[in-house]
Design a protein around this motif. Structure first.
Motif, PDB file in Angstrom:
ATOM      1  N   VAL A   1       0.879  14.219   8.010  1.00 31.87           N
ATOM      2  CA  VAL A   1      -0.470  13.310   7.915  1.00 31.87           C
ATOM      3  C   VAL A   1      -1.225  14.043   6.435  1.00 31.87           C
ATOM      4  O   VAL A   1      -1.621  15.426   6.877  1.00 31.87           O
ATOM      5  CB  VAL A   1      -1.154  13.371   8.937  1.00 31.87           C
TER       6      VAL A   1
ATOM      7  N   ASP B   1      -2.986  13.335   2.506  1.00 33.87           N
ATOM      8  CA  ASP B   1      -3.593  12.223   1.504  1.00 33.87           C
ATOM      9  C   ASP B   1      -3.351  12.436   0.241  1.00 33.87           C
ATOM     10  O   ASP B   1      -3.548  11.478  -0.762  1.00 33.87           O
ATOM     11  CB  ASP B   1      -5.097  12.126   1.734  1.00 33.87           C
TER      12      ASP B   1
ATOM     13  N   THR C   1       5.236   9.556   6.868  1.00 35.68           N
ATOM     14  CA  THR C   1       4.088  10.138   6.328  1.00 35.68           C
ATOM     15  C   THR C   1       2.853   9.121   6.312  1.00 35.68           C
ATOM     16  O   THR C   1       3.184   7.844   6.689  1.00 35.68           O
ATOM     17  CB  THR C   1       4.062  10.617   4.910  1.00 35.68           C
ATOM     18  N   SER C   2       1.569   9.606   6.401  1.00 39.17           N
ATOM     19  CA  SER C   2       0.385   8.750   6.351  1.00 39.17           C
ATOM     20  C   SER C   2      -0.683   9.405   5.762  1.00 39.17           C
ATOM     21  O   SER C   2      -0.784  10.795   5.806  1.00 39.17           O
ATOM     22  CB  SER C   2       0.105   8.507   7.848  1.00 39.17           C
ATOM     23  N   LYS C   3      -1.451   8.659   5.181  1.00 39.46           N
ATOM     24  CA  LYS C   3      -2.494   9.354   4.487  1.00 39.46           C
ATOM     25  C   LYS C   3      -3.942   9.099   5.133  1.00 39.46           C
ATOM     26  O   LYS C   3      -4.985   9.684   5.016  1.00 39.46           O
ATOM     27  CB  LYS C   3      -2.938   8.610   3.078  1.00 39.46           C
TER      28      LYS C   3
ATOM     29  N   ALA D   1      -1.596   7.056  10.712  1.00 40.14           N
ATOM     30  CA  ALA D   1      -0.908   7.750  11.493  1.00 40.14           C
ATOM     31  C   ALA D   1      -0.618   7.230  13.020  1.00 40.14           C
ATOM     32  O   ALA D   1       0.360   7.529  13.757  1.00 40.14           O
ATOM     33  CB  ALA D   1      -1.618   9.252  11.592  1.00 40.14           C
TER      34      ALA D   1
ATOM     35  N   VAL E   1      -0.648  18.029  10.345  1.00 40.70           N
ATOM     36  CA  VAL E   1      -1.936  17.368   9.817  1.00 40.70           C
ATOM     37  C   VAL E   1      -2.770  18.213   8.766  1.00 40.70           C
ATOM     38  O   VAL E   1      -3.026  19.434   9.176  1.00 40.70           O
ATOM     39  CB  VAL E   1      -2.739  16.987  11.216  1.00 40.70           C
TER      40      VAL E   1
ATOM     41  N   LEU F   1      -8.297  13.620   4.893  1.00 42.92           N
ATOM     42  CA  LEU F   1      -7.718  12.600   4.893  1.00 42.92           C
ATOM     43  C   LEU F   1      -8.275  11.328   4.077  1.00 42.92           C
ATOM     44  O   LEU F   1      -9.691  11.415   3.779  1.00 42.92           O
ATOM     45  CB  LEU F   1      -7.152  12.072   6.083  1.00 42.92           C
TER      46      LEU F   1
ATOM     47  N   GLY G   1      -8.945  14.890   9.980  1.00 45.89           N
ATOM     48  CA  GLY G   1      -7.611  15.397  10.640  1.00 45.89           C
ATOM     49  C   GLY G   1      -7.966  15.992  11.764  1.00 45.89           C
ATOM     50  O   GLY G   1      -6.967  16.119  12.790  1.00 45.89           O
TER      51      GLY G   1
ATOM     52  N   PHE H   1      -7.814  13.171  14.387  1.00 43.74           N
ATOM     53  CA  PHE H   1      -6.193  12.974  14.795  1.00 43.74           C
ATOM     54  C   PHE H   1      -5.487  14.032  15.579  1.00 43.74           C
ATOM     55  O   PHE H   1      -4.909  13.715  16.574  1.00 43.74           O
ATOM     56  CB  PHE H   1      -5.428  12.899  13.458  1.00 43.74           C
TER      57      PHE H   1
END
Length: 358
Positions: free
Chosen positions: A13, A15, A45-47, A52, A66, A70, A83, A86
């Protein structure tokens, strides 16, 4: 990837596009020598936090790395610490490895994570620390994967044979939310099925909950009190209903680790027989054997012999309040009945008068 290398599935995770490009290069370099490194890495992956969470619904991950900064859901990078949100979600919802990889270590809200196992790393120290963390914990991640597979296998067996036929009528009643009820029923079935599959043998760590799960005092709680180790032996019903009794009973735990360690280190048959005898309470009605364990700091504790003839009685108001923060473990429900049964048997014995020849 070679056939001898296992695969770890990682969620990243992050950005920043530039940092993600660096991640891809680092993972490609690792995977080029995956056989020597011991594992191959697949990743998603995720921004954003929401992105996520969606990936968690679609994939099975062994670990997540993480960043704290983000993108917001409108696609704009902001000076935030999303973050942390998450990470708290992961710790609350999923058993997996979690690492925070950030350039703002001071913003890592470690107290809110609720787990000392969440690793916090500084981006300035590079990717090697992340790969080292994965290497150190690889076996744990793989064992956890096996746990999930075993749970799903046994759940499938009892779902089709018992749970579905029995619960389809009750779940049609929309006036009740039976989710947790069915969950408890499934888990109880799976626990017994796995115990039978293991030949009714358990590992010592299964004996305890560390730290204790309940936020109140309970039968089988182990406490550090007045410089000694004690175990709560008052009946559970007395502890669950505050004000029901005036006194709470504790039994002393005698540490027998020196004797135990000497015996288990020996390969002689006589030592093995002595170990078996200790596990059977050393043949004494007045005591109860407790297996060794590791506390929340992984320090070894025990084993102990609970001494039923060495009892401490505390005022209930004092015990129910003051002992709770002194607990370091509690017996799991599977082992509490044996303790209580033996304790009750010791105090309920009648005995006979001595014989005089005069």
């Amino acid at each position: 990837m070679t056939s001898s290398a296992v695969t770890l599935k990682i969620l990243i995770v992050e950005d920043e596009d530039s940092k993600m490009n660096e991640w891809r290069d680092a993972i490609d370099s690792h995977n080029a020598d995956s056989e020597a490194k011991g594992f191959f890495i697949e990743f998603e992956t995720s921004k954003t936090v929401n992105g996520a969470k969606e990936l968690l619904d679609l994939h099975r991950f062994d670990a997540a790395v993480v960043d704290l900064r983000l993108q917001t859901e409108v696609g704009v990078a902001a000076n935030n610490s999303d973050g942390n949100i998450f990470v708290r979600h992961l710790v609350a919802a999923l058993p997996m490895g979690v690492a925070v990889y950030t350039g703002q270590r001071v913003d890592a809200d470690t107290k809110s994570y609720g787990s000392p196992q969440v690793e916090v790393m500084d981006k300035g120290d590079g990717f090697d620390q992340v790969f080292s963390w994965l290497t150190r914990n690889k076996d744990i991640f793989l064992k956890l994967r096996g746990v999930k597979a075993a749970y799903n296998r046994e759940t499938a067996k009892i779902f089709y044979k018992s749970i579905w036929p029995r619960w389809q009528h009750w779940t049609s009643d929309l006036s009740q939310d039976l989710t947790e009820v069915v969950a408890r029923h499934v888990i109880a079935h799976v626990h017994d099925a796995l115990l039978v599959a293991g030949g009714d043998a358990t590992h010592p760590e299964e004996t305890y909950f560390v730290p204790p799960m309940k936020d109140r005092l309970d039968t089988g709680d182990l406490v550090d009190y007045d410089g000694r180790k004690w175990i709560v032996v008052s009946p559970r019903c007395d502890l669950a209903n505050q004000g029901k009794v005036k006194t709470i009973l504790l039994a002393a735990c005698e540490d027998i680790s020196a004797q135990w360690n000497t015996l288990v280190a020996s390969t002689s048959n006589s030592s093995k027989e002595k170990v078996k005898k200790l596990i059977q309470h050393d043949g004494s009605l007045k005591q109860h054997f407790l297996l060794p364990m590791r506390d929340v700091s992984s320090a070894p504790q025990g084993p102990w012999m609970v001494q039923f003839d060495d009892i401490c009685a505390l005022p209930a108001a004092q015990a129910l309040t003051n002992l709770v923060p002194l607990r370091f473990a509690s017996l799991s429900p599977m082992f509490v009945p044996s303790l209580v049964e033996r304790f009750g048997g010791y105090f309920s014995r009648i005995g006979t008068p001595g014989f005089s020849s005069d």
